[in-house]
Design a protein around this motif. Structure first.
Motif, mmCIF file in Angstrom:
data_model
loop_
_atom_site.group_PDB
_atom_site.id
_atom_site.type_symbol
_atom_site.label_atom_id
_atom_site.label_comp_id
_atom_site.label_asym_id
_atom_site.label_seq_id
_atom_site.Cartn_x
_atom_site.Cartn_y
_atom_site.Cartn_z
ATOM 1 N N ASP A 5 0.828 -1.204 0.000
ATOM 2 C CA ASP A 5 0.000 0.000 0.000
ATOM 3 C C ASP A 5 0.868 1.262 0.000
ATOM 4 N N PHE A 6 2.186 1.111 0.132
ATOM 5 C CA PHE A 6 3.095 2.257 0.082
ATOM 6 C C PHE A 6 3.486 2.607 -1.353
ATOM 7 N N PHE A 7 3.646 1.579 -2.186
ATOM 8 C CA PHE A 7 3.987 1.828 -3.590
ATOM 9 C C PHE A 7 3.450 0.707 -4.468
ATOM 10 N N GLN A 8 3.362 0.999 -5.762
ATOM 11 C CA GLN A 8 2.937 0.015 -6.752
ATOM 12 C C GLN A 8 3.958 -0.022 -7.874
ATOM 13 N N VAL A 9 4.196 -1.200 -8.398
ATOM 14 C CA VAL A 9 5.054 -1.354 -9.568
ATOM 15 C C VAL A 9 4.173 -1.176 -10.797
ATOM 16 N N LYS A 10 4.500 -0.188 -11.611
ATOM 17 C CA LYS A 10 3.715 0.071 -12.814
ATOM 18 C C LYS A 10 4.280 -0.660 -14.026
ATOM 19 N N GLU A 11 5.610 -0.788 -14.054
ATOM 20 C CA GLU A 11 6.257 -1.448 -15.183
ATOM 21 C C GLU A 11 7.575 -2.030 -14.699
ATOM 22 N N LEU A 12 7.919 -3.205 -15.193
ATOM 23 C CA LEU A 12 9.150 -3.872 -14.797
ATOM 24 C C LEU A 12 9.866 -4.360 -16.044
ATOM 25 N N THR A 13 11.136 -4.002 -16.185
ATOM 26 C CA THR A 13 11.946 -4.499 -17.289
ATOM 27 C C THR A 13 13.150 -5.225 -16.699
ATOM 28 N N LYS A 14 13.548 -6.314 -17.372
ATOM 29 C CA LYS A 14 14.623 -7.158 -16.853
ATOM 30 C C LYS A 14 15.698 -7.375 -17.903
ATOM 31 N N GLU A 64 19.907 -9.379 -17.825
ATOM 32 C CA GLU A 64 20.710 -10.291 -17.011
ATOM 33 C C GLU A 64 21.310 -9.527 -15.833
ATOM 34 N N ASN A 65 21.033 -9.996 -14.626
ATOM 35 C CA ASN A 65 21.532 -9.410 -13.375
ATOM 36 C C ASN A 65 21.047 -7.984 -13.100
ATOM 37 N N LYS A 66 20.051 -7.514 -13.843
ATOM 38 C CA LYS A 66 19.540 -6.154 -13.655
ATOM 39 C C LYS A 66 18.031 -6.155 -13.838
ATOM 40 N N PHE A 67 17.399 -5.236 -13.132
ATOM 41 C CA PHE A 67 16.008 -4.945 -13.436
ATOM 42 C C PHE A 67 15.720 -3.495 -13.107
ATOM 43 N N SER A 68 14.693 -2.988 -13.733
ATOM 44 C CA SER A 68 14.286 -1.611 -13.542
ATOM 45 C C SER A 68 12.776 -1.603 -13.344
ATOM 46 N N ALA A 69 12.343 -0.933 -12.274
ATOM 47 C CA ALA A 69 10.918 -0.880 -11.962
ATOM 48 C C ALA A 69 10.457 0.570 -11.920
ATOM 49 N N GLN A 70 9.436 0.860 -12.697
ATOM 50 C CA GLN A 70 8.799 2.168 -12.586
ATOM 51 C C GLN A 70 7.754 2.019 -11.491
ATOM 52 N N ILE A 71 7.886 2.838 -10.453
ATOM 53 C CA ILE A 71 6.971 2.703 -9.323
ATOM 54 C C ILE A 71 6.218 3.996 -9.074
ATOM 55 N N SER A 72 5.071 3.818 -8.475
ATOM 56 C CA SER A 72 4.218 4.938 -8.099
ATOM 57 C C SER A 72 4.044 4.909 -6.581
ATOM 58 N N CYS A 110 13.614 -6.624 -4.672
ATOM 59 C CA CYS A 110 14.503 -7.798 -4.766
ATOM 60 C C CYS A 110 13.773 -9.067 -4.329
ATOM 61 N N GLU A 111 12.982 -8.954 -3.279
ATOM 62 C CA GLU A 111 12.206 -10.115 -2.824
ATOM 63 C C GLU A 111 11.245 -10.585 -3.901
ATOM 64 N N GLN A 112 10.594 -9.637 -4.543
ATOM 65 C CA GLN A 112 9.652 -9.982 -5.605
ATOM 66 C C GLN A 112 10.384 -10.614 -6.786
ATOM 67 N N GLU A 113 11.479 -10.021 -7.177
ATOM 68 C CA GLU A 113 12.208 -10.491 -8.346
ATOM 69 C C GLU A 113 12.833 -11.870 -8.134
ATOM 70 N N TYR A 114 13.364 -12.119 -6.936
ATOM 71 C CA TYR A 114 14.072 -13.363 -6.687
ATOM 72 C C TYR A 114 13.251 -14.368 -5.878
ATOM 73 N N GLN A 115 11.998 -14.039 -5.593
ATOM 74 C CA GLN A 115 11.059 -14.949 -4.944
ATOM 75 C C GLN A 115 11.587 -15.534 -3.635
ATOM 76 N N LYS A 116 12.176 -14.656 -2.816
ATOM 77 C CA LYS A 116 12.619 -15.073 -1.494
ATOM 78 C C LYS A 116 12.686 -13.860 -0.582
ATOM 79 N N GLU A 117 12.470 -14.123 0.689
ATOM 80 C CA GLU A 117 12.519 -13.076 1.689
ATOM 81 C C GLU A 117 13.976 -12.790 2.028
ATOM 82 N N VAL A 118 14.346 -11.505 2.061
ATOM 83 C CA VAL A 118 15.725 -11.125 2.355
ATOM 84 C C VAL A 118 15.768 -10.055 3.442
ATOM 85 N N ALA A 119 16.950 -9.911 4.012
ATOM 86 C CA ALA A 119 17.202 -8.869 5.003
ATOM 87 C C ALA A 119 18.499 -8.170 4.622
#
Length: 124
Positions: A6-15, A17-25, A56-65
């Protein structure tokens, strides 16, 4: 549109190799802005770091700290009333076992707001 929190939304995600970019609102109506600061909202630094962690959690499907911070820079005030849409660029520099070293930035077309380099560890 991908729902993140509820703090932010991902509007677009591009991937790549070893990189991703998320446009967030950012949700400029979120309750955190009522206390930080009334009448002049500022995105807290810990929330900027948490955006990167959650992406990162969303992209790699694991919980991180966050396990190590090499550098962290807060370069400009991120006012959700003026800059409600930003881009998060994330590069995974190294990934071994249960850790990943990450370089990330929150920015828009005009300026960078936040830069981070550090390590995330699987949280299990």
């Amino acid at each position: 549109m991908l729902q993140q929190t509820d703090f932010f939304q991902v509007k677009e995600l591009t991937k790549e190799e070893n990189k991703f970019s998320a446009q967030i609102s950012l949700n400029k109506e979120h309750e955190i802005f009522q206390g930080h600061f009334p009448g002049q909202p500022v995105t807290p630094g810990v929330c900027m770091l948490d955006i990167i962690k959650e992406l990162c959690e969303q992209e790699y499907q694991k919980e991180v700290a966050v396990s190590a911070i090499k550098t962290i820079k807060f370069l400009s005030i991120l006012d959700p009333q003026l800059q409600s849409e930003v881009v998060a660029d994330v590069t995974v520099l190294k990934q071994e076992n249960d850790t990943m070293e990450v370089k990330a930035e929150l920015k828009d077309q005009e300026k960078a707001y936040f830069k981070f380099r550090g390590t995330f560890t699987d949280f299990e």
